[in-house]
Scaffold this motif. Structure first.
Motif, PDB file in Angstrom:
ATOM      1  N   HIS A   1       0.860  -1.184   0.000  1.00 39.58           N
ATOM      2  CA  HIS A   1       0.000   0.000   0.000  1.00 39.58           C
ATOM      3  C   HIS A   1       0.897   1.235   0.000  1.00 39.58           C
ATOM      4  CE1 HIS A   1      -3.559  -2.396   1.993  1.00 39.58           C
ATOM      5  NE2 HIS A   1      -3.077  -2.980   0.906  1.00 39.58           N
ATOM      6  N   SER A   2       0.403   2.327  -0.564  1.00 37.49           N
ATOM      7  CA  SER A   2       1.255   3.501  -0.754  1.00 37.49           C
ATOM      8  C   SER A   2       0.477   4.783  -0.470  1.00 37.49           C
ATOM      9  CB  SER A   2       1.796   3.528  -2.191  1.00 37.49           C
ATOM     10  OG  SER A   2       2.450   2.314  -2.516  1.00 37.49           O
ATOM     11  N   TYR A   3       0.762   5.396   0.679  1.00 31.78           N
ATOM     12  CA  TYR A   3       0.096   6.635   1.084  1.00 31.78           C
ATOM     13  C   TYR A   3       1.095   7.636   1.662  1.00 31.78           C
ATOM     14  CZ  TYR A   3      -4.341   4.138   0.580  1.00 31.78           C
ATOM     15  OH  TYR A   3      -5.412   3.438   0.088  1.00 31.78           O
ATOM     16  N   PRO A   4       2.008   8.155   0.850  1.00 31.77           N
ATOM     17  CA  PRO A   4       2.964   9.116   1.386  1.00 31.77           C
ATOM     18  C   PRO A   4       2.317  10.392   1.919  1.00 31.77           C
ATOM     19  CG  PRO A   4       3.160   8.926  -1.008  1.00 31.77           C
ATOM     20  CD  PRO A   4       2.285   7.820  -0.557  1.00 31.77           C
ATOM     21  N   ASP A   5       1.122  10.748   1.422  1.00 36.31           N
ATOM     22  CA  ASP A   5       0.478  11.956   1.941  1.00 36.31           C
ATOM     23  C   ASP A   5      -0.005  11.777   3.376  1.00 36.31           C
ATOM     24  OD1 ASP A   5      -1.570  10.196   1.212  1.00 36.31           O
ATOM     25  OD2 ASP A   5      -2.883  11.775   0.426  1.00 36.31           O
ATOM     26  N   ILE A   6      -0.231  10.528   3.793  1.00 36.85           N
ATOM     27  CA  ILE A   6      -0.584  10.235   5.186  1.00 36.85           C
ATOM     28  C   ILE A   6       0.675   9.981   6.007  1.00 36.85           C
ATOM     29  CG2 ILE A   6      -1.751   8.603   6.729  1.00 36.85           C
ATOM     30  CD1 ILE A   6      -3.770   8.084   4.523  1.00 36.85           C
ATOM     31  N   TRP A   7       1.579   9.188   5.475  1.00 38.63           N
ATOM     32  CA  TRP A   7       2.766   8.764   6.217  1.00 38.63           C
ATOM     33  C   TRP A   7       3.783   9.886   6.402  1.00 38.63           C
ATOM     34  CZ3 TRP A   7       3.607   3.876   2.683  1.00 38.63           C
ATOM     35  CH2 TRP A   7       2.547   2.976   2.899  1.00 38.63           C
ATOM     36  N   LEU A   8       3.793  10.838   5.466  1.00 37.20           N
ATOM     37  CA  LEU A   8       4.763  11.940   5.534  1.00 37.20           C
ATOM     38  C   LEU A   8       4.031  13.274   5.611  1.00 37.20           C
ATOM     39  CD1 LEU A   8       7.265  10.763   2.738  1.00 37.20           C
ATOM     40  CD2 LEU A   8       7.332  10.225   5.168  1.00 37.20           C
TER      41      LEU A   8
ATOM     42  N   PHE B   1       0.436  -3.827  -6.130  1.00 38.34           N
ATOM     43  CA  PHE B   1       0.319  -2.559  -5.395  1.00 38.34           C
ATOM     44  C   PHE B   1      -1.165  -2.321  -5.147  1.00 38.34           C
ATOM     45  CE2 PHE B   1       4.461  -2.638  -7.218  1.00 38.34           C
ATOM     46  CZ  PHE B   1       5.261  -2.056  -6.235  1.00 38.34           C
ATOM     47  N   ALA B   2      -1.643  -2.893  -4.020  1.00 37.69           N
ATOM     48  CA  ALA B   2      -3.064  -3.135  -3.800  1.00 37.69           C
ATOM     49  C   ALA B   2      -3.838  -1.930  -3.293  1.00 37.69           C
ATOM     50  CB  ALA B   2      -3.245  -4.308  -2.828  1.00 37.69           C
ATOM     51  N   GLU B   3      -3.155  -0.890  -2.839  1.00 37.39           N
ATOM     52  CA  GLU B   3      -3.810   0.367  -2.463  1.00 37.39           C
ATOM     53  C   GLU B   3      -2.847   1.510  -2.714  1.00 37.39           C
ATOM     54  OE1 GLU B   3      -5.658   1.181   1.282  1.00 37.39           O
ATOM     55  OE2 GLU B   3      -6.450  -0.858   1.521  1.00 37.39           O
ATOM     56  N   PHE B   4      -3.346   2.541  -3.367  1.00 33.98           N
ATOM     57  CA  PHE B   4      -2.611   3.798  -3.457  1.00 33.98           C
ATOM     58  C   PHE B   4      -3.600   4.905  -3.789  1.00 33.98           C
ATOM     59  CE2 PHE B   4      -2.418   1.997  -7.754  1.00 33.98           C
ATOM     60  CZ  PHE B   4      -2.795   3.074  -8.552  1.00 33.98           C
ATOM     61  N   GLY B   5      -3.241   6.129  -3.431  1.00 27.44           N
ATOM     62  CA  GLY B   5      -4.131   7.236  -3.738  1.00 27.44           C
ATOM     63  C   GLY B   5      -3.563   8.566  -3.306  1.00 27.44           C
ATOM     64  N   LYS B   6      -4.214   9.605  -3.754  1.00 29.54           N
ATOM     65  CA  LYS B   6      -3.863  10.982  -3.416  1.00 29.54           C
ATOM     66  C   LYS B   6      -5.144  11.686  -2.999  1.00 29.54           C
ATOM     67  CE  LYS B   6      -1.344  14.825  -3.513  1.00 29.54           C
ATOM     68  NZ  LYS B   6      -0.286  15.073  -2.499  1.00 29.54           N
ATOM     69  N   SER B   7      -5.169  12.251  -1.788  1.00 27.41           N
ATOM     70  CA  SER B   7      -6.394  12.814  -1.230  1.00 27.41           C
ATOM     71  C   SER B   7      -6.630  14.247  -1.698  1.00 27.41           C
ATOM     72  CB  SER B   7      -6.338  12.779   0.296  1.00 27.41           C
ATOM     73  OG  SER B   7      -7.482  13.425   0.846  1.00 27.41           O
ATOM     74  N   SER B   8      -7.875  14.527  -2.045  1.00 28.97           N
ATOM     75  CA  SER B   8      -8.258  15.896  -2.399  1.00 28.97           C
ATOM     76  C   SER B   8      -8.283  16.807  -1.178  1.00 28.97           C
ATOM     77  CB  SER B   8      -9.639  15.887  -3.066  1.00 28.97           C
ATOM     78  OG  SER B   8     -10.619  15.377  -2.174  1.00 28.97           O
TER      79      SER B   8
ATOM     80  N   PHE C   1      -0.678   9.221  -9.807  1.00 28.81           N
ATOM     81  CA  PHE C   1      -1.077   7.992 -10.500  1.00 28.81           C
ATOM     82  C   PHE C   1      -0.080   7.653 -11.610  1.00 28.81           C
ATOM     83  CE2 PHE C   1      -5.656   6.682  -9.597  1.00 28.81           C
ATOM     84  CZ  PHE C   1      -5.664   7.238  -8.321  1.00 28.81           C
ATOM     85  N   ASP C   2       0.325   8.655 -12.369  1.00 34.41           N
ATOM     86  CA  ASP C   2       1.300   8.441 -13.438  1.00 34.41           C
ATOM     87  C   ASP C   2       2.589   7.833 -12.897  1.00 34.41           C
ATOM     88  OD1 ASP C   2       0.432   8.953 -16.038  1.00 34.41           O
ATOM     89  OD2 ASP C   2       0.572  11.124 -15.769  1.00 34.41           O
ATOM     90  N   THR C   3       3.029   8.335 -11.744  1.00 40.69           N
ATOM     91  CA  THR C   3       4.263   7.830 -11.137  1.00 40.69           C
ATOM     92  C   THR C   3       4.112   6.364 -10.747  1.00 40.69           C
ATOM     93  OG1 THR C   3       4.797  10.045 -10.303  1.00 40.69           O
ATOM     94  CG2 THR C   3       5.929   8.181  -9.267  1.00 40.69           C
ATOM     95  N   MET C   4       3.004   6.044 -10.083  1.00 38.72           N
ATOM     96  CA  MET C   4       2.736   4.641  -9.722  1.00 38.72           C
ATOM     97  C   MET C   4       2.709   3.769 -10.979  1.00 38.72           C
ATOM     98  SD  MET C   4       2.250   3.939  -6.401  1.00 38.72           S
ATOM     99  CE  MET C   4       1.726   2.308  -6.814  1.00 38.72           C
ATOM    100  N   TYR C   5       1.904   4.189 -11.931  1.00 38.06           N
ATOM    101  CA  TYR C   5       1.691   3.383 -13.126  1.00 38.06           C
ATOM    102  C   TYR C   5       2.970   3.219 -13.944  1.00 38.06           C
ATOM    103  CZ  TYR C   5      -3.435   3.526 -12.515  1.00 38.06           C
ATOM    104  OH  TYR C   5      -4.717   3.358 -12.066  1.00 38.06           O
ATOM    105  N   LYS C   6       3.792   4.256 -13.977  1.00 41.56           N
ATOM    106  CA  LYS C   6       5.046   4.190 -14.735  1.00 41.56           C
ATOM    107  C   LYS C   6       5.939   3.074 -14.213  1.00 41.56           C
ATOM    108  CE  LYS C   6       8.202   7.113 -13.561  1.00 41.56           C
ATOM    109  NZ  LYS C   6       8.928   8.381 -13.321  1.00 41.56           N
ATOM    110  N   HIS C   7       6.082   2.979 -12.888  1.00 44.25           N
ATOM    111  CA  HIS C   7       6.938   1.949 -12.300  1.00 44.25           C
ATOM    112  C   HIS C   7       6.327   0.558 -12.473  1.00 44.25           C
ATOM    113  CE1 HIS C   7      10.062   4.425 -10.358  1.00 44.25           C
ATOM    114  NE2 HIS C   7       9.115   5.336 -10.243  1.00 44.25           N
ATOM    115  N   ILE C   8       5.017   0.461 -12.317  1.00 49.59           N
ATOM    116  CA  ILE C   8       4.338  -0.824 -12.496  1.00 49.59           C
ATOM    117  C   ILE C   8       4.526  -1.324 -13.930  1.00 49.59           C
ATOM    118  CG2 ILE C   8       2.051  -1.914 -12.635  1.00 49.59           C
ATOM    119  CD1 ILE C   8       1.241  -0.098 -10.240  1.00 49.59           C
TER     120      ILE C   8
END
Length: 427
Positions: A274-281, A314-321, A335-342
């Protein structure tokens, strides 16, 4: 055509017929793994998917079921082929499991509807079987049930160790896996529409950051699932946090899990992140969060390839409004960054099997909004990014399918040619 040519032609035709029959025989529709890749019916499979945790909730209200159908329709129209959702609601409003081992049949029939609708729209499902958090009951509800039965428990984390609680959980697993769908007539454990089971949504045991408690629980429960259902894949629901071996990769906290040790458990078929840097950082700028994200992804891809040696989703990722300074461009760039690496990993045959954003809603579901929600018909620029990724992964799937088909055909032809030479020598 000469005799040798006729024999060669007959051998080739026989080879093709044998190859097609083998493909058909392998076509039971269940997703499998081989090395770091997913396969279905003998062909490679890459996934672009979404999370919609609410499917059971709305399906249990006949007046809202159309939203379940609507979200599958929109998802399918954008090339999405996998949905992750809850197969639990423990002791709460419209509960599936009202009390330990006691189920509301109408709510179970709502889950039947979810499976049936997903099947109708060619979307597979990951069913999560419990929650780490209090929403929809979670491990706290299981612990409270055990307390009410006379168990002396001091922490929600007793969920992972108390025999009574573990018994409740195992019974729930069995109830879901052996459920016979009232619409399709197929038991869940025999339903190819179900992609995989997930032991728990984001299991955490912060009372034991060594990771030993979670490790033992996953080993026990994974074996339990496999003892009931040998058809489906299984994953643990982990977020991807590392243990002491690579804790420097984590954000500045530990949750009692270990991406490497946990996912090397033999009964787990693939890893999740899971990937939530906006929450974790929180409080960091956009550049810092994206830099963390890229490192986070690449570390997990590398470890899935070289150490875990299983596919990684990569079962969860998102960017909060709700993030400060949010813009739709920022979300699209995330999303582009996630998708590019995938895509990069998938296209070179790496361990990346795909990704699933959080979360997809149907139109008119504002009450379920958490800042991360996407309505495809109302967010056209983000929808275009998602559809483009679906197209790219579909191209990767076709490319590797052709490669695997050619390799299989060569092996079958070589086998037939060897047999023909043996038969000729005997003659």
């Amino acid at each position: 055509m000469g005799g040798a040519q006729r024999m060669s032609f007959v051998a080739l035709v026989s080879c093709l017929v044998f190859f097609v029959s083998c493909q058909q025989a392998a076509g039971n529709g269940f997703v499998t793994t081989k090395g770091t890749h997913f396969f279905v019916n003998g062909n490679p499979l890459y996934v672009n998917g979404f999370n919609s945790y609410w499917l059971l909730t709305l399906a249990s209200d006949p007046s809202q079921r159309n939203r379940v159908t609507s979200v599958f329709e929109e998802a399918s129209g954008h090339g999405l082929n996998l949905a992750r959702t809850w197969a639990f609601n423990d002791g709460q409003y419209k509960a599936l499991q009202v009390s330990p081992g006691v189920y509301d049949e109408q709510v179970f029939q709502a889950l039947d509807f979810v499976v049936s609708e997903a099947k109708n729209h060619n979307i597979r499902l990951i069913f999560s079987l419990a929650n780490n958090y209090v929403n929809f009951g979670g491990k706290a509800q299981y612990v409270n049930w055990a307390r009410n039965a006379g168990q002396s428990l001091s922490s929600e984390d007793d969920f992972f160790t108390n025999p009574t609680v573990k018994g409740y959980y195992k019974n729930h697993v069995k109830a879901v896996l052996t459920r016979v769908n009232t619409i399709t007539g197929v038991a869940y454990k025999d339903e190819p529409t179900i992609f995989a089971w997930e032991l728990m949504n984001e299991p955490r045991c912060q009372s034991d950051t060594s990771g030993r408690t979670i490790q033992a629980w996953i080993e026990e429960m994974a074996a339990h699932v496999k003892s009931i259902d040998g058809n489906h894949l299984l994953e643990a629901g982990l977020e991807g946090f590392y243990g002491d071996f690579k804790k420097q990769v984590n954000p500045s906290f530990s949750v009692g899990t270990d991406f490497i040790a946990n996912n090397r458990i033999k009964d787990l078929d693939f890893a999740t992140v899971h990937s939530y840097p906006d929450i974790w950082l929180q409080g960091s700028d956009e550049g810092t969060q994206l830099s963390f994200l890229e490192s986070w992804i690449e570390n997990h891809l590398d470890d899935a390839n070289k150490i875990v040696k299983k596919p990684v989703l990569f079962a969860e990722f998102g960017k909060s409004s709700k993030d400060p300074g949010y813009s739709e461009w920022q979300r699209n760039n995330f999303f582009d960054t996630m998708y590019k690496h995938i895509y990069a990993s998938a296209s070179r045959g790496g361990a990346s099997a795909g990704g699933m954003f959080w979360q997809l809603l149907a139109p008119g579901m504002n009450q379920f909004g958490d800042g991360y929600e996407i309505v495809l018909s109302e967010n056209p620029s983000t929808a275009a990014v998602i559809a483009a990724q679906s197209h790219k992964l579909n191209m990767v799937t076709h490319m590797f399918t052709k490669i695997y088909d050619l390799e299989k055909l060569k092996r079958v032809y070589a086998h037939r040619r060897t047999r023909w030479h043996k038969d000729s020598n005997r003659g």
